[in-house]
Motif scaffolding. Sequence first.
Motif, PDB file in Angstrom:
ATOM      1  N   VAL A 160       0.849  -1.190   0.000  1.00  0.00           N
ATOM      2  CA  VAL A 160       0.000   0.000   0.000  1.00  0.00           C
ATOM      3  C   VAL A 160       0.884   1.241   0.000  1.00  0.00           C
ATOM      4  CG1 VAL A 160      -1.742   1.291   1.299  1.00  0.00           C
ATOM      5  CG2 VAL A 160      -1.855  -1.197   1.209  1.00  0.00           C
ATOM      6  N   VAL A 161       0.486   2.243  -0.770  1.00  0.00           N
ATOM      7  CA  VAL A 161       1.190   3.520  -0.781  1.00  0.00           C
ATOM      8  C   VAL A 161       1.249   4.078   0.641  1.00  0.00           C
ATOM      9  CG1 VAL A 161       1.079   5.892  -1.585  1.00  0.00           C
ATOM     10  CG2 VAL A 161       0.473   4.028  -3.134  1.00  0.00           C
ATOM     11  N   GLY A 162       2.441   4.444   1.073  1.00  0.00           N
ATOM     12  CA  GLY A 162       2.621   4.949   2.431  1.00  0.00           C
ATOM     13  C   GLY A 162       3.017   3.889   3.426  1.00  0.00           C
ATOM     14  N   SER A 163       2.880   2.591   3.055  1.00  0.00           N
ATOM     15  CA  SER A 163       3.434   1.449   3.801  1.00  0.00           C
ATOM     16  C   SER A 163       2.659   1.051   5.049  1.00  0.00           C
ATOM     17  CB  SER A 163       4.903   1.709   4.170  1.00  0.00           C
ATOM     18  OG  SER A 163       5.651   2.018   3.014  1.00  0.00           O
ATOM     19  N   PHE A 164       1.470   1.627   5.287  1.00  0.00           N
ATOM     20  CA  PHE A 164       0.591   1.122   6.333  1.00  0.00           C
ATOM     21  C   PHE A 164      -0.348   0.109   5.673  1.00  0.00           C
ATOM     22  CE2 PHE A 164       2.020   5.177   7.928  1.00  0.00           C
ATOM     23  CZ  PHE A 164       2.219   4.958   9.277  1.00  0.00           C
ATOM     24  N   CYS A 165       0.034  -1.142   5.693  1.00  0.00           N
ATOM     25  CA  CYS A 165      -0.630  -2.162   4.860  1.00  0.00           C
ATOM     26  C   CYS A 165      -1.777  -2.811   5.628  1.00  0.00           C
ATOM     27  CB  CYS A 165       0.384  -3.208   4.402  1.00  0.00           C
ATOM     28  SG  CYS A 165       1.781  -2.487   3.512  1.00  0.00           S
ATOM     29  N   VAL A 166      -2.947  -2.160   5.608  1.00  0.00           N
ATOM     30  CA  VAL A 166      -4.081  -2.664   6.374  1.00  0.00           C
ATOM     31  C   VAL A 166      -4.610  -3.976   5.814  1.00  0.00           C
ATOM     32  CG1 VAL A 166      -4.752  -0.375   7.171  1.00  0.00           C
ATOM     33  CG2 VAL A 166      -5.716  -1.258   5.046  1.00  0.00           C
ATOM     34  N   ASP A 167      -4.265  -4.289   4.577  1.00  0.00           N
ATOM     35  CA  ASP A 167      -4.728  -5.544   3.988  1.00  0.00           C
ATOM     36  C   ASP A 167      -3.737  -6.682   4.187  1.00  0.00           C
ATOM     37  OD1 ASP A 167      -2.778  -4.478   2.392  1.00  0.00           O
ATOM     38  OD2 ASP A 167      -3.808  -4.831   0.491  1.00  0.00           O
ATOM     39  N   ALA A 168      -2.648  -6.450   4.912  1.00  0.00           N
ATOM     40  CA  ALA A 168      -1.620  -7.485   5.084  1.00  0.00           C
ATOM     41  C   ALA A 168      -2.150  -8.634   5.928  1.00  0.00           C
ATOM     42  CB  ALA A 168      -0.381  -6.880   5.726  1.00  0.00           C
ATOM     43  N   ALA A 169      -1.875  -9.839   5.469  1.00  0.00           N
ATOM     44  CA  ALA A 169      -2.261 -11.029   6.224  1.00  0.00           C
ATOM     45  C   ALA A 169      -1.144 -11.501   7.142  1.00  0.00           C
ATOM     46  CB  ALA A 169      -2.643 -12.156   5.260  1.00  0.00           C
ATOM     47  N   ASP A 170       0.088 -11.178   6.802  1.00  0.00           N
ATOM     48  CA  ASP A 170       1.236 -11.576   7.606  1.00  0.00           C
ATOM     49  C   ASP A 170       2.408 -10.676   7.241  1.00  0.00           C
ATOM     50  OD1 ASP A 170       2.319 -12.589   5.143  1.00  0.00           O
ATOM     51  OD2 ASP A 170       1.278 -14.479   5.490  1.00  0.00           O
ATOM     52  N   ILE A 171       3.561 -10.909   7.822  1.00  0.00           N
ATOM     53  CA  ILE A 171       4.711 -10.043   7.619  1.00  0.00           C
ATOM     54  C   ILE A 171       5.211 -10.089   6.175  1.00  0.00           C
ATOM     55  CG2 ILE A 171       6.531 -11.705   8.198  1.00  0.00           C
ATOM     56  CD1 ILE A 171       7.820  -9.415   9.850  1.00  0.00           C
ATOM     57  N   PHE A 172       4.849 -11.115   5.444  1.00  0.00           N
ATOM     58  CA  PHE A 172       5.337 -11.250   4.074  1.00  0.00           C
ATOM     59  C   PHE A 172       4.564 -10.358   3.097  1.00  0.00           C
ATOM     60  CE2 PHE A 172       6.049 -15.322   6.276  1.00  0.00           C
ATOM     61  CZ  PHE A 172       7.421 -15.240   6.373  1.00  0.00           C
ATOM     62  N   THR A 173       3.442  -9.787   3.569  1.00  0.00           N
ATOM     63  CA  THR A 173       2.746  -8.767   2.775  1.00  0.00           C
ATOM     64  C   THR A 173       2.838  -7.395   3.427  1.00  0.00           C
ATOM     65  OG1 THR A 173       0.715  -9.704   3.764  1.00  0.00           O
ATOM     66  CG2 THR A 173       1.144 -10.198   1.469  1.00  0.00           C
TER      67      THR A 173
ATOM     68  N   ALA B  95      11.112  -6.661   5.883  1.00  0.00           N
ATOM     69  CA  ALA B  95      11.680  -6.682   7.229  1.00  0.00           C
ATOM     70  C   ALA B  95      13.186  -6.852   7.105  1.00  0.00           C
ATOM     71  CB  ALA B  95      11.068  -7.824   8.037  1.00  0.00           C
ATOM     72  N   LEU B  96      13.916  -5.758   7.237  1.00  0.00           N
ATOM     73  CA  LEU B  96      15.373  -5.790   7.100  1.00  0.00           C
ATOM     74  C   LEU B  96      16.010  -6.076   8.448  1.00  0.00           C
ATOM     75  CD1 LEU B  96      15.834  -2.636   4.846  1.00  0.00           C
ATOM     76  CD2 LEU B  96      15.740  -5.020   4.121  1.00  0.00           C
ATOM     77  N   PRO B  97      17.044  -6.897   8.494  1.00  0.00           N
ATOM     78  CA  PRO B  97      17.742  -7.143   9.759  1.00  0.00           C
ATOM     79  C   PRO B  97      18.587  -5.936  10.143  1.00  0.00           C
ATOM     80  CG  PRO B  97      18.907  -8.207   7.972  1.00  0.00           C
ATOM     81  CD  PRO B  97      17.661  -7.628   7.368  1.00  0.00           C
ATOM     82  N   PRO B  98      19.009  -5.838  11.393  1.00  0.00           N
ATOM     83  CA  PRO B  98      19.926  -4.749  11.772  1.00  0.00           C
ATOM     84  C   PRO B  98      21.189  -4.791  10.925  1.00  0.00           C
ATOM     85  CG  PRO B  98      19.113  -5.894  13.719  1.00  0.00           C
ATOM     86  CD  PRO B  98      18.674  -6.704  12.543  1.00  0.00           C
TER      87      PRO B  98
ATOM     88  N   VAL C 151      19.864  -0.894  -0.793  1.00  0.00           N
ATOM     89  CA  VAL C 151      18.972  -1.987  -0.409  1.00  0.00           C
ATOM     90  C   VAL C 151      17.712  -1.428   0.256  1.00  0.00           C
ATOM     91  CG1 VAL C 151      18.703  -3.961   1.144  1.00  0.00           C
ATOM     92  CG2 VAL C 151      20.790  -3.712  -0.203  1.00  0.00           C
ATOM     93  N   PHE C 152      17.910  -0.420   1.110  1.00  0.00           N
ATOM     94  CA  PHE C 152      16.779   0.196   1.813  1.00  0.00           C
ATOM     95  C   PHE C 152      15.940   1.062   0.874  1.00  0.00           C
ATOM     96  CE2 PHE C 152      15.326   3.766   4.679  1.00  0.00           C
ATOM     97  CZ  PHE C 152      14.308   3.044   5.275  1.00  0.00           C
ATOM     98  N   LEU C 153      16.611   1.895   0.084  1.00  0.00           N
ATOM     99  CA  LEU C 153      15.893   2.861  -0.744  1.00  0.00           C
ATOM    100  C   LEU C 153      15.094   2.194  -1.850  1.00  0.00           C
ATOM    101  CD1 LEU C 153      18.568   5.697  -1.110  1.00  0.00           C
ATOM    102  CD2 LEU C 153      16.675   5.541   0.518  1.00  0.00           C
ATOM    103  N   ARG C 154      15.559   1.082  -2.366  1.00  0.00           N
ATOM    104  CA  ARG C 154      14.871   0.453  -3.503  1.00  0.00           C
ATOM    105  C   ARG C 154      13.560  -0.217  -3.119  1.00  0.00           C
ATOM    106  NH1 ARG C 154      19.369  -1.830  -7.823  1.00  0.00           N
ATOM    107  NH2 ARG C 154      20.614   0.078  -7.904  1.00  0.00           N
ATOM    108  N   GLN C 155      13.244  -0.270  -1.824  1.00  0.00           N
ATOM    109  CA  GLN C 155      11.929  -0.761  -1.422  1.00  0.00           C
ATOM    110  C   GLN C 155      10.859   0.321  -1.584  1.00  0.00           C
ATOM    111  OE1 GLN C 155      12.258  -3.997  -0.596  1.00  0.00           O
ATOM    112  NE2 GLN C 155      14.473  -3.638  -0.738  1.00  0.00           N
ATOM    113  N   SER C 156      11.308   1.587  -1.698  1.00  0.00           N
ATOM    114  CA  SER C 156      10.395   2.729  -1.577  1.00  0.00           C
ATOM    115  C   SER C 156       9.881   3.213  -2.920  1.00  0.00           C
ATOM    116  CB  SER C 156      11.104   3.877  -0.863  1.00  0.00           C
ATOM    117  OG  SER C 156      10.292   5.028  -0.822  1.00  0.00           O
TER     118      SER C 156
END
Length: 607
Positions: free
Chosen positions: A11-24, A28-31, A47-52
Amino acid sequence: MLHHSDVGGSVVGSFCVDAADIFTDPSALPPMRIVEGGRVRTDLEQVFLRQSRLPGVVQMDLRAAISANTVTVRKIEALVQRYGADAVKTVMSKVIDAGEELFLQRLRQIPDGTWSHRVYAEASHTGDAGLYRYQLTVRKRGDELLVDNAGTDPQAGSINVTYAGLVGAFLAALTGSLTPDLAGAYGGVYRRVRFNPVPGTLSCADFPAAVSPAGVFTMELLISLSGSVIAKMVACGPPELRDRALGPSQPHWYGTIIAGQQPSGAPYIAVNANNMIGALPASSDADGADFGGHFWIPEGIASNIEETEQLYPMLCLYRRALPCGADGAGTHRGGRSVTEAYIPWDTPGMAVALYVDDSFPKAVGPFGANPSSMGRVRIKHGVGLAEQFATGIVPQDLDALPGEEQPVEHKGPMLMMGPDSVVAWTGANTPGYGDPLARAPQAVAGDVGRGWFGPAEATRVYGVAWDTGGAVDEAETRRLRAERLEARLAAAQPPIAGAASRLADPDAELRPIGGNLGVLLADGHPVEWVSLSGRVLLGPVTGDYREACSVLNTPANAVAPEFAARPGRPGAAMLLREYLCPLTGLRLATELIRSGDDPAADMVLSG
């Protein structure tokens, strides 16, 4: 830097209210160490920026965060260089120790006991119509607080938080209520709190639960829940502690995320954080603060309207205060929040990617107050904006506009707006404190005089009558309130036979707890609960006083017009339960409860 505009996800803005689990959810990037030797690792940054969806904007946010950390490190190093590491470490340790001692001084003024509270959420994901329970219980045992979330429903959909979120929500409300004068140095307080959560629940979710919308929905709900249970606990101490309690905050982060294209074709994401204006709830001795922000966000302010219109292709029709009403009413009323409306401007349309439209109120005030507002979102299409503007009118009332209103759900899909559409959202008036029918008539008159609501609404909500000159009619107000209290008792289920048939002696020592609830003291120690208005004894403090109350259940959507919702939504299954003094009819407590649920224990002292 507060939040990144978009870190990926469905979802645009990354608050994924339709997510069923962490894979949607967003990735989830490790430290990982993104700065080494004082230089940014550009490969890891990519790696971080290309998710956006907005990597350029997120890169600026990321660099701002790195700069803030760098400045902080330099300041600490300068302290060490000036005073030496031992001196700096000693001062840090003593500050923490002093905070612990201050907390203990206040905690020791509260009797040992157990306090519990519940709140409910709706819709664990887009298309869901379920109701979900969050519960929190605090036990004070000597110099320690024990916190658990037993009674919370199992994790579901995207309305979960992890253990860290539960801890953060509770500690924010605890330190805000008992040790705000420590100014952020709360490490000593944390030493005295232990958590024993039930894993796999909505407030202590296990992998792979979805959590990305928590910052809008669940974290605020848990902060509000924590404020409610801490207010009960603190009320059992002396007045100077009781008056510190913050109570329940706004239960969600109201506002919108709007996305679309600039006239140039470049994408934009407008994160509307204007609910920073917020509102603070009522306390035992004062009304809540209108537009008082959020106690867990220092100095939160809204954006400048002109700046928003400069950055994004949209026009603000209005930003104004919410009126007073039944929402937030109490002996002391809750603080007022705001509402806003926007339209597309110089663009063919825009999409509303995140919004909150409640079908029932989520937070109820302590000791008999009304619930807070329901956050609302409205979208209307084909409203004739060009014609309105051509006549010099900037629309201020959605109901007066032509066009078709689109039904909105609490966590619905993305809403598409054309060039002739309007979106409006509201924040929430925060909960009051105590029974509205005990509010001073002159305080009601003050709100009317300031134009915050009309005389008719004041009569409906607070039972205040007016003479022909518009002043309070004291005699008629007393008669009207007595009539309403009598009607409450007539409609309520009476207490168990004999449970509330005893009265406190005329010379008995009574101490207020909150609103109409108090305790009978013997040799300075609380021994029985008591209704202060009727002096009715409600049983030993080691038991539940509500068993000796008259109980009135009303569908939450039918309590007042402010709480009405479209038929068929989840709020139809919620009740407002009023616990009444069986003699006077004044409320001792209220709770929002799912139909069919048994009530949770409210407060029990060790005796």
